[in-house]
Design an enzyme around this catalytic site. Structure first.
Site, PDB file in Angstrom:
ATOM      1  N   LYS A 241       0.848  -1.193   0.000  1.00 37.95           N
ATOM      2  CA  LYS A 241       0.000   0.000   0.000  1.00 37.95           C
ATOM      3  C   LYS A 241       0.881   1.239   0.000  1.00 37.95           C
ATOM      4  O   LYS A 241       1.943   1.256   0.620  1.00 37.95           O
ATOM      5  CB  LYS A 241      -0.906   0.024   1.236  1.00 37.95           C
ATOM      6  CG  LYS A 241      -1.730   1.298   1.374  1.00 37.95           C
ATOM      7  CD  LYS A 241      -2.447   1.387   2.714  1.00 37.95           C
ATOM      8  CE  LYS A 241      -3.154   2.733   2.857  1.00 37.95           C
ATOM      9  NZ  LYS A 241      -3.838   2.878   4.156  1.00 37.95           N
TER      10      LYS A 241
ATOM     11  N   GLU B 178      -8.107  12.668  11.993  1.00 41.09           N
ATOM     12  CA  GLU B 178      -7.359  11.527  12.521  1.00 41.09           C
ATOM     13  C   GLU B 178      -6.475  11.920  13.701  1.00 41.09           C
ATOM     14  O   GLU B 178      -5.524  12.692  13.547  1.00 41.09           O
ATOM     15  CB  GLU B 178      -6.488  10.894  11.430  1.00 41.09           C
ATOM     16  CG  GLU B 178      -5.750   9.653  11.885  1.00 41.09           C
ATOM     17  CD  GLU B 178      -4.988   8.973  10.760  1.00 41.09           C
ATOM     18  OE1 GLU B 178      -4.289   7.996  11.051  1.00 41.09           O
ATOM     19  OE2 GLU B 178      -5.107   9.421   9.609  1.00 41.09           O
TER      20      GLU B 178
ATOM     21  N   GLU C  45     -12.297  10.472  -5.047  1.00 42.22           N
ATOM     22  CA  GLU C  45     -12.231  10.582  -3.585  1.00 42.22           C
ATOM     23  C   GLU C  45     -11.461  11.832  -3.169  1.00 42.22           C
ATOM     24  O   GLU C  45     -11.871  12.551  -2.254  1.00 42.22           O
ATOM     25  CB  GLU C  45     -11.564   9.339  -2.998  1.00 42.22           C
ATOM     26  CG  GLU C  45     -11.454   9.360  -1.485  1.00 42.22           C
ATOM     27  CD  GLU C  45     -10.764   8.127  -0.913  1.00 42.22           C
ATOM     28  OE1 GLU C  45      -9.968   8.290   0.035  1.00 42.22           O
ATOM     29  OE2 GLU C  45     -11.023   7.018  -1.422  1.00 42.22           O
TER      30      GLU C  45
ATOM     31  N   LYS D  31     -12.611  15.401  -1.069  1.00 40.96           N
ATOM     32  CA  LYS D  31     -11.894  16.004   0.051  1.00 40.96           C
ATOM     33  C   LYS D  31     -11.513  17.449  -0.260  1.00 40.96           C
ATOM     34  O   LYS D  31     -11.631  18.339   0.599  1.00 40.96           O
ATOM     35  CB  LYS D  31     -10.651  15.176   0.375  1.00 40.96           C
ATOM     36  CG  LYS D  31     -10.973  13.777   0.897  1.00 40.96           C
ATOM     37  CD  LYS D  31      -9.723  12.913   1.028  1.00 40.96           C
ATOM     38  CE  LYS D  31     -10.063  11.510   1.503  1.00 40.96           C
ATOM     39  NZ  LYS D  31      -8.890  10.614   1.532  1.00 40.96           N
TER      40      LYS D  31
END
Length: 494
Positions: A251, A301, A480, A484
């Site tokens: 990833k 976060e 995506e 944002k």
């Protein structure tokens, strides 16, 4: 740190203050080393962001953080002590600076209240070293000259100053006394760029760091900003997919940046106000470098929180849009909870947290399956993680192991991060790095510098990114990040 049993509120006279400062100077004379002196008092309710905006000066360091959902906010400005470091040892170097300062600190007043006593504010860049010309160093913790915080219904003001062996006690007493009066009856106003800070200690003080260079600017915000971007994110995602297929990493998190140009100077704190109002469930923040640039954002976060020996972190990875109706929103959330690609991305983050923190002797507690964290414009897969913190493990020890998580870097960490600069083509700086504070008790709060922007005069650099794993679709990943960007830009220019 030495805490003296003195109540500055009960002994609020210039004579008592001078006598206290004389004690501090005597301690400095004893070993020839200056003392950080921290005075905390409870004051009438204040809005820390409004205080910071009222006295904002672009030539001074400042820090602001707020988490409306937890009902706290803190602001501090003007460094009396500061430190810079880079390289793989930067977290440990920052801890040594903190330890050294606290060993020579004398504090009085409301030190046991939330945000009482001296705090070390700062941010770490994403990479261990920054590129030439970047506005922020790899790490810069600082102790502010003044600090004001609100926790629930209590407001605490903190004045910090350095008392050297040859300190002029009469001058120090007069300045701190003026600060005491200003915080007792603070008047909000539009004094941006020309206002006198509450503590008013303007001279350079030598301890570990120097003062920032002042600049001047017109701080009006203009919504007619235009955005530009270089590079093709879809192509970048496709290249990353090829590297994943070749086995280089599992990833990688890749970001985009858009450059905004406005007709007039952008005021970072007014832009931040739009972010904190739009995203009350996030951590709103601003960190200024003292040379005119500010890094602001509203991070969803939390990277790490330590409070009274308990550690809290979280895995936040995997995203879906919010729905226009309750049923559509629930359907999108349900799809996210069952999406194999998003769940795999999330498991990478949970496994990484466990792998990195277990060697510290932490016994981690977390749910076996993620839940949803719903924000104004997006919903994420979310797993809280907690643990008791052993006495010999400090917040920055844990932070050094956690950063960067796979949610902002990739997995395996070293392999993925080695390719981020090559693929993105721009300097991340503080984007994706830890932003937060540590107090004199070892408590603190750090969040990830995402959903963020670098404000520089009439220009702003806005960031958004996403996690790329096997099966990631370039068009979907682009969409995506567009989502944002949309929420961030709407908040910044409202």
């Amino acid at each position: 740190m030495t805490v003296l049993p003195l109540d500055p509120a009960a002994n609020a006279t210039p004579e008592a203050l001078r006598a206290f400062l004389a004690q501090c100077r005597a301690a400095a004379v004893g070993d020839g080393q200056p003392r950080l002196v921290s005075i905390s008092i409870e004051v009438a309710p204040l809005d820390p962001l409004a205080v910071l905006e009222s006295i904002f000066e672009p030539g001074e360091l400042h820090f602001y953080a707020e988490r409306a959902a937890e009902d706290w906010a803190v602001a501090g400005a003007e460094a009396v002590l500061a430190f810079e470091a880079g390289g793989s040892d930067r977290f440990a170097a920052a801890q040594r600076f903190i330890d050294d300062v606290l060993a020579r600190t004398i504090a009085v007043g409301e030190t046991s209240r939330p945000f009482g006593g001296p705090h070390f504010f700062g941010a770490f860049s994403f990479f261990d070293d920054v590129e030439a010309g970047e506005p922020f160093p790899a790490v810069r913790p600082f102790v502010p000259r003044w600090q004001v915080s609100r926790a629930h219904d209590r407001t605490v003001a903190v004045a910090n100053l350095v008392v050297a062996p040859d300190a002029d006690l009469d001058a120090l007493t007069a300045k701190v006394w003026r600060a005491h009066g200003k915080f007792r009856a603070f008047e909000y106003g539009e004094r941006s760029g020309t206002g006198v800070p509450p503590v008013g200690l303007r001279e350079k003080e030598e301890f570990h760091g120097g003062e920032a260079r002042a600049t001047t600017a017109d701080h009006g915000q203009d919504a007619r900003a235009t955005a530009t971007e270089s590079g093709d994110y879809r192509t970048t995602v496709a290249r990353a997919g090829e590297m994943i297929a070749a086995g280089r990493f599992e990833k990688i998190v890749l970001a985009r940046c858009q450059e905004l140009a406005a007709p007039g100077h952008l005021h970072p704190l007014r832009m931040l106000n739009g972010l904190r109002q739009r995203f009350p469930d996030c951590s709103a923040f601003s960190f200024a470098n003292g040379r005119g640039q500010s890094f602001i954002g509203a991070s969803p976060e939390r990277l790490l929180r330590v409070a009274e020996g308990t550690l809290l972190t979280e895995a936040l990875a995997g995203s879906a849009p919010r729905g226009r109706t309750a049923s559509e929103d629930a359907a999108l959330g349900g799809t996210l909870l069952g999406d194999d690609k998003e769940l795999r991305e999330h498991r990478h983050v949970v496994a990484s947290i466990e792998r990195r923190l277990t060697p510290l002797g932490l016994r981690l507690a977390c749910a076996s399956r993620p839940g949803l964290k719903r924000l104004a414009n997006v919903q994420h897969l979310h797993t809280p993680v907690s643990a008791a913190l052993p006495a010999d493990v400090r917040l920055l020890d844990v932070l050094a192991r956690l950063h960067p998580t796979p949610a902002v870097g990739g997995s395996p960490r070293e392999a993925a991060c080695a390719h981020i600069r090559e693929l993105e083509g721009f300097a991340r700086g503080l984007y994706g790095g830890p932003v937060g504070w540590v107090d004199h008790r070892g408590n603190g709060d750090f969040f990830v510098g995402i959903r963020s922007a670098l404000i520089d005069g009439a220009r702003a650099r806005v960031y958004a990114g996403g996690g790329i794993v096997a099966g990631s679709d370039p068009d979907r990943e682009f969409a995506e990040t567009e989502l944002k960007f949309k929420a961030l830009l709407e908040s910044l220019v409202d």
